[in-house]
Design a protein around this motif. Structure first.
Motif, mmCIF file in Angstrom:
data_model
loop_
_atom_site.group_PDB
_atom_site.id
_atom_site.type_symbol
_atom_site.label_atom_id
_atom_site.label_comp_id
_atom_site.label_asym_id
_atom_site.label_seq_id
_atom_site.Cartn_x
_atom_site.Cartn_y
_atom_site.Cartn_z
ATOM 1 N N UNK A 117 26.590 -26.206 7.654
ATOM 2 C CA UNK A 117 25.721 -25.072 7.362
ATOM 3 C C UNK A 117 25.858 -24.061 8.497
ATOM 4 N N UNK A 118 25.297 -22.871 8.329
ATOM 5 C CA UNK A 118 25.490 -21.817 9.330
ATOM 6 C C UNK A 118 24.172 -21.108 9.599
ATOM 7 N N UNK A 119 23.740 -21.171 10.867
ATOM 8 C CA UNK A 119 22.488 -20.531 11.263
ATOM 9 C C UNK A 119 22.735 -19.341 12.181
ATOM 10 N N UNK A 120 23.575 -19.529 13.188
ATOM 11 C CA UNK A 120 23.822 -18.447 14.140
ATOM 12 C C UNK A 120 25.069 -18.693 14.957
ATOM 13 N N UNK A 121 25.312 -17.830 15.951
ATOM 14 C CA UNK A 121 26.546 -17.902 16.714
ATOM 15 C C UNK A 121 26.641 -19.174 17.557
ATOM 16 N N UNK A 122 25.504 -19.778 17.902
ATOM 17 C CA UNK A 122 25.555 -21.005 18.692
ATOM 18 C C UNK A 122 26.119 -22.183 17.887
#
Length: 234
Positions: A117-122
């Motif tokens: 999944x993808x939340x942010x750049x971290x």
């Protein structure tokens, strides 16, 4: 954070925009009004801690760039360096402890890629630390100073989005089959096709699974805090 079946611990959104709503102390677009003490704290951090963290992080990126210059074709060296430097940057920016939970193991068959999944750049740094994978990059990135050399060193898949994706699905399938046969490093795929606020997992796009090989499924979850790491839009 851990490897788990897609959707574990999550619910599907009942309202279309809910996966993109910001939920930290700074509100929508970070514009929520803060009290005097909080504004003072932010000001002090802005002129002391934040510049220091930024400079250290940039220095670490440059260190990896130098590794890429010195060992452009040594995948073992640059994968180890990528992993170590990514974890160091995470520590510098405040991720002092990251919990990893594993569910099941790949035994007879080898994973063809990392699907997350993808939340942010971290997310990129977390996956880099755990798997040191390749990523999908824009074709223009190849010629970007420093970043371009690093992208080539990571054996990223380059896509010309101005030409409709430049056969991304075929490139992904080929790379995942090569990885499954242990001929290349894994590629990380953010299968939702966008970012969310981390409270939901959107339906995965099929491109990550067309190669017909096993994949490692990863769910990245952040604890609620003062600042949201999400790249949400509202």
């Amino acid at each position: 954070m851990g490897e788990a079946p897609a959707g574990a611990g999550y619910v599907m959104p009942s309202v279309e925009h809910e996966p993109f709503v910001r939920s930290d102390d700074y509100g929508e677009r970070g514009l929520q009004k803060q009290n005097v003490l909080e504004r003072a704290r932010l000001f002090v951090a802005r002129v002391t801690i934040m510049p220091l963290k930024f400079c250290v992080s940039v220095s670490l990126v440059i260190c990896f760039y130098l590794v890429c210059l010195a060992f452009p074709k040594d995948s073992v060296v640059n994968r180890v360096a990528f992993s170590v430097l990514s974890r160091t940057i995470l520590f510098v920016i405040g991720f002092y402890y990251i919990k990893v939970e594993r569910y099941g193991e790949m035994k007879a068959e080898k994973s063809g890629g990392v699907v997350s999944n993808h939340v942010g750049w971290t997310d990129i740094l977390i996956l880099a630390w755990l798997f040191s994978p390749s990523f999908v990059s824009r074709e223009a990135t190849r010629n970007t100073p420093i970043v371009g050399k690093i992208s080539v060193c990571l054996d990223n898949i380059f896509v010309d989005r101005d030409k409709g994706g430049g056969g991304l699905a075929n490139k992904l399938q080929d790379r995942m089959k090569q990885t499954h046969e242990q001929k290349s490093r894994p590629v990380a795929i953010f299968a939702e096709g966008t970012t969310t606020n981390g409270k939901y997992v959107l339906p995965f796009r099929s491109g990550a699974f067309l190669a017909g090989v096993p994949v490692t499924l990863v769910i990245i979850e952040y604890k609620s805090g003062r600042v949201s790491p999400a790249w949400e839009s509202i």
